[in-house]
Design an enzyme around this catalytic site. Sequence first.
Site, PDB file in Angstrom:
ATOM      1  N   LYS A   1      -8.263 -29.497 -16.285  1.00 29.41           N
ATOM      2  CA  LYS A   1      -8.868 -28.287 -15.716  1.00 29.41           C
ATOM      3  C   LYS A   1     -10.257 -28.105 -16.321  1.00 29.41           C
ATOM      4  O   LYS A   1     -10.415 -28.112 -17.558  1.00 29.41           O
ATOM      5  CB  LYS A   1      -7.973 -27.094 -16.056  1.00 29.41           C
ATOM      6  CG  LYS A   1      -8.025 -25.952 -15.084  1.00 29.41           C
ATOM      7  CD  LYS A   1      -6.916 -24.963 -15.444  1.00 29.41           C
ATOM      8  CE  LYS A   1      -6.871 -23.787 -14.532  1.00 29.41           C
ATOM      9  NZ  LYS A   1      -5.906 -22.777 -14.996  1.00 29.41           N
TER      10      LYS A   1
HETATM   11  O1  G3P Z   1      -4.622 -19.111 -12.637  1.00 17.96           O
HETATM   12  C1  G3P Z   1      -5.563 -18.283 -13.238  1.00 17.96           C
HETATM   13  C2  G3P Z   1      -4.895 -17.108 -13.802  1.00 17.96           C
HETATM   14  O2  G3P Z   1      -4.221 -17.444 -14.980  1.00 17.96           O
HETATM   15  C3  G3P Z   1      -5.766 -15.938 -14.007  1.00 17.96           C
HETATM   16  O3  G3P Z   1      -5.000 -14.860 -13.663  1.00 17.96           O
HETATM   17  O4  G3P Z   1      -4.340 -12.534 -13.660  1.00 17.96           O
HETATM   18  O5  G3P Z   1      -5.733 -13.443 -15.549  1.00 17.96           O
HETATM   19  O6  G3P Z   1      -6.723 -13.094 -13.309  1.00 17.96           O
HETATM   20  P1  G3P Z   1      -5.479 -13.402 -14.074  1.00 17.96           P
END
Ligand code: G3P
Length: 217
Positions: free
Chosen positions: A83
Amino acid sequence: MKFFVDSADVDAIAELNDIGIVDGVTTNPSLILKSGRDITEVTREICEMVDGPVSAEVVALEADAMIAEGRKLAAIAENICIKLPMTLDGLKACKALTGEGYKTNVTLCFSANQALLAAKAGATYISPFIGRLDDLNIDGMELIGDIRTIYDNYDFDTQILAASIRSANHMKEAALIGADVATAPPGVIKAMAGHVLTDKGLEAFLKDWEKTGQKIL
Ligand code: G3P
């Protein structure tokens, strides 16, 4: 649509993996912190459990260092997907690592132009962050739709991996709009199974079954 679990919590991933609905896993530095585990150890454990790709994120900011970190992460297991952040250096590293035969996931994508660049760099996956756009009152799902159109216009192989998913409704919308993959926290995937009428119906069926006095086993 493929389902990835957005987590570095081995037990939570195992619970869903045992059901048979997990196609892969995505992690990031915040999720590694949340797990409280060593990145190599926890990533190896996840890779051994899950058949599909497991995204592990580099933290360097310069392309050569990203490439070195990416190779090190990829040595953890065969199903590692490297990634990389959606920066010019990240794109350069993506192009190089894809050329070496590694799977790559360009993350922190917030615009169609970024997704177009990631596809040009040969990314296996592009990760547009739906929830974080919604947080700013920008329609995250519209971005997924735009990327779908652009990728289909030119037959790009890069897969759209809808990320930053916050609700079961996001999963439905991502599927409707044609995301190839959606990565979601375990709780969101489990919430997809729930419906008040399912619970009510099951309760009624079981009550009636009890009245029949019969047994299946
Ligand atoms: O896949 C990306 C994710 O982990 C981010 O999610 O909820 O932190 O925006 P969030």
